[in-house]
Design a protein around this motif. Structure first.
Motif, PDB file in Angstrom:
ATOM      1  N   ASP A   1       9.731  -7.209  -4.242  1.00 49.77           N
ATOM      2  CA  ASP A   1       8.681  -7.611  -3.469  1.00 49.77           C
ATOM      3  C   ASP A   1       8.549  -9.152  -3.406  1.00 49.77           C
ATOM      4  O   ASP A   1       8.860  -9.790  -4.529  1.00 49.77           O
TER       5      ASP A   1
ATOM      6  N   GLY B   1       0.818  -1.204   0.034  1.00 52.69           N
ATOM      7  CA  GLY B   1      -0.289   0.193  -0.014  1.00 52.69           C
ATOM      8  C   GLY B   1       0.930   1.397  -0.044  1.00 52.69           C
ATOM      9  O   GLY B   1       0.755   2.224  -0.949  1.00 52.69           O
ATOM     10  N   LEU B   2       1.897   1.432   1.066  1.00 58.78           N
ATOM     11  CA  LEU B   2       2.691   2.676   0.782  1.00 58.78           C
ATOM     12  C   LEU B   2       3.485   2.824  -0.416  1.00 58.78           C
ATOM     13  O   LEU B   2       3.409   3.780  -0.886  1.00 58.78           O
TER      14      LEU B   2
ATOM     15  N   SER C   1      12.485 -12.278  -1.429  1.00 60.60           N
ATOM     16  CA  SER C   1      12.146 -11.837  -0.071  1.00 60.60           C
ATOM     17  C   SER C   1      12.954 -10.930   0.636  1.00 60.60           C
ATOM     18  O   SER C   1      14.419 -11.130   0.283  1.00 60.60           O
ATOM     19  N   VAL C   2      12.816 -10.102   1.533  1.00 61.60           N
ATOM     20  CA  VAL C   2      13.877  -9.314   2.328  1.00 61.60           C
ATOM     21  C   VAL C   2      14.523 -10.301   3.148  1.00 61.60           C
ATOM     22  O   VAL C   2      15.541  -9.850   3.638  1.00 61.60           O
TER      23      VAL C   2
ATOM     24  N   SER D   1       2.895  -6.525   7.748  1.00 63.44           N
ATOM     25  CA  SER D   1       2.321  -5.334   8.585  1.00 63.44           C
ATOM     26  C   SER D   1       0.984  -5.963   9.282  1.00 63.44           C
ATOM     27  O   SER D   1       0.308  -5.112   9.842  1.00 63.44           O
TER      28      SER D   1
HETATM   29  N1  LIG Z   1       0.764   1.945   6.329  1.00 59.60           N
HETATM   30  C1  LIG Z   1       1.041   2.405   7.802  1.00 59.60           C
HETATM   31  O1  LIG Z   1       0.307   3.288   8.136  1.00 59.60           O
HETATM   32  C2  LIG Z   1       2.255   2.179   8.247  1.00 59.60           C
HETATM   33  C3  LIG Z   1       2.728   2.813   9.349  1.00 59.60           C
HETATM   34  C4  LIG Z   1       3.957   2.611  10.136  1.00 59.60           C
HETATM   35  C5  LIG Z   1       4.721   1.412   9.639  1.00 59.60           C
HETATM   36  N2  LIG Z   1       4.228   0.783   8.575  1.00 59.60           N
HETATM   37  C6  LIG Z   1       5.197  -0.247   7.865  1.00 59.60           C
HETATM   38  O2  LIG Z   1       5.376   0.206   6.670  1.00 59.60           O
HETATM   39  C7  LIG Z   1       5.589  -1.044   5.899  1.00 59.60           C
HETATM   40  C8  LIG Z   1       4.731  -0.946   4.702  1.00 59.60           C
HETATM   41  O3  LIG Z   1       3.328  -0.595   5.114  1.00 59.60           O
HETATM   42  P1  LIG Z   1       2.186  -1.002   3.997  1.00 59.60           P
HETATM   43  O4  LIG Z   1       0.817  -0.210   4.560  1.00 59.60           O
HETATM   44  O5  LIG Z   1       2.580  -0.681   2.872  1.00 59.60           O
HETATM   45  O6  LIG Z   1       1.999  -2.534   4.176  1.00 59.60           O
HETATM   46  P2  LIG Z   1       1.582  -3.633   3.095  1.00 59.60           P
HETATM   47  O7  LIG Z   1       1.373  -4.877   3.868  1.00 59.60           O
HETATM   48  O8  LIG Z   1       0.457  -2.951   2.264  1.00 59.60           O
HETATM   49  O9  LIG Z   1       2.823  -3.937   2.043  1.00 59.60           O
HETATM   50  C9  LIG Z   1       3.767  -4.689   2.587  1.00 59.60           C
HETATM   51  C10 LIG Z   1       4.431  -5.204   1.562  1.00 59.60           C
HETATM   52  O10 LIG Z   1       5.576  -6.106   2.041  1.00 59.60           O
HETATM   53  C11 LIG Z   1       5.679  -7.124   1.327  1.00 59.60           C
HETATM   54  N3  LIG Z   1       6.296  -8.279   1.820  1.00 59.60           N
HETATM   55  C12 LIG Z   1       5.998  -9.006   2.934  1.00 59.60           C
HETATM   56  N4  LIG Z   1       6.898  -9.804   3.310  1.00 59.60           N
HETATM   57  C13 LIG Z   1       7.931  -9.702   2.373  1.00 59.60           C
HETATM   58  C14 LIG Z   1       9.066 -10.284   2.286  1.00 59.60           C
HETATM   59  N5  LIG Z   1       9.620 -11.368   2.868  1.00 59.60           N
HETATM   60  N6  LIG Z   1      10.013  -9.761   1.324  1.00 59.60           N
HETATM   61  C15 LIG Z   1       9.544  -8.738   0.557  1.00 59.60           C
HETATM   62  N7  LIG Z   1       8.524  -8.187   0.469  1.00 59.60           N
HETATM   63  C16 LIG Z   1       7.576  -8.627   1.475  1.00 59.60           C
HETATM   64  C17 LIG Z   1       4.029  -7.513   0.885  1.00 59.60           C
HETATM   65  O11 LIG Z   1       4.029  -8.420  -0.105  1.00 59.60           O
HETATM   66  C18 LIG Z   1       3.581  -6.179   0.789  1.00 59.60           C
HETATM   67  O12 LIG Z   1       3.539  -5.963  -0.611  1.00 59.60           O
HETATM   68  C19 LIG Z   1       5.250  -2.291   6.762  1.00 59.60           C
HETATM   69  O13 LIG Z   1       6.369  -2.727   7.169  1.00 59.60           O
HETATM   70  C20 LIG Z   1       4.191  -1.488   8.072  1.00 59.60           C
HETATM   71  O14 LIG Z   1       4.325  -2.294   9.010  1.00 59.60           O
HETATM   72  C21 LIG Z   1       3.291   1.300   7.809  1.00 59.60           C
END
Ligand SMILES: NC(=O)c1ccc[n+]([C@@H]2O[C@H](COP(=O)([O-])OP(=O)(O)OC[C@H]3O[C@@H](n4cnc5c(N)ncnc54)[C@H](O)[C@@H]3O)[C@@H](O)[C@H]2O)c1
Length: 118
Positions: A33, A13-14, A50-51, A74
């Protein structure tokens, strides 16, 4: 010189919000990703990995000026997965902390370490 930014979690999403904001002439976004990345543009490279995969991350960090680290779990997942993906600092071990202009992160495993280029 072409600038290259690695964006982890690029299908999330972000990252989907941030990608168009980072795009500019002379810059390539390398999108990583574990999930497929829909509709990459002409100045975008995709890496499905994967990361938590150190070798894949090392390769992805090659020739990178900055890292925007958004890849992670997340939502609720088993503890071992959270530990491996969110807690262990794979990205730093792979050289992401040495990106030429720094690393910024919203993922929970590390704090922001630098500024993105304008
Ligand atoms: N959205 C928010 O308000 C917010 C606030 C603070 C922190 N965060 C953190 O920021 C990050 C991104 O948030 P988001 O809302 O986009 O989350 P999201 O779940 O929409 O996106 C996370 C992405 O990471 C990918 N992912 C998961 N495991 C993975 C791996 N092992 N290797 C590579 N990619 C992997 C997923 O496929 C997904 O596309 C997350 O770590 C979240 O915890 C988000």
């Amino acid at each position: 010189m072409t600038q290259r930014i690695l964006v982890t979690g690029a299908a999330g999403g972000l990252a989907t919000l941030v990608r168009p904001l980072l795009a500019c002439p002379g810059r390539v976004l390398r999108l990583l990703d574990i999930a497929p990345i829909p509709a990459p543009g002409p100045a975008e490279e995709t890496v499905q990995a994967s990361v938590a995969d150190l070798d894949a991350l090392r390769t992805a960090c090659t020739q990178v000026d900055a890292v925007v680290h958004l890849g992670g779990l997340s939502t609720e997942h088993p503890g071992e997965q959270i530990l491996d993906v969110n807690i262990k600092r794979h990205l730093l071990g792979a050289g992401g902390g040495e990106a030429r202009r720094g690393t910024a992160s919203a993922a929970r495993e590390q704090q922001p370490r630098g500024r993105l280029p304008p």
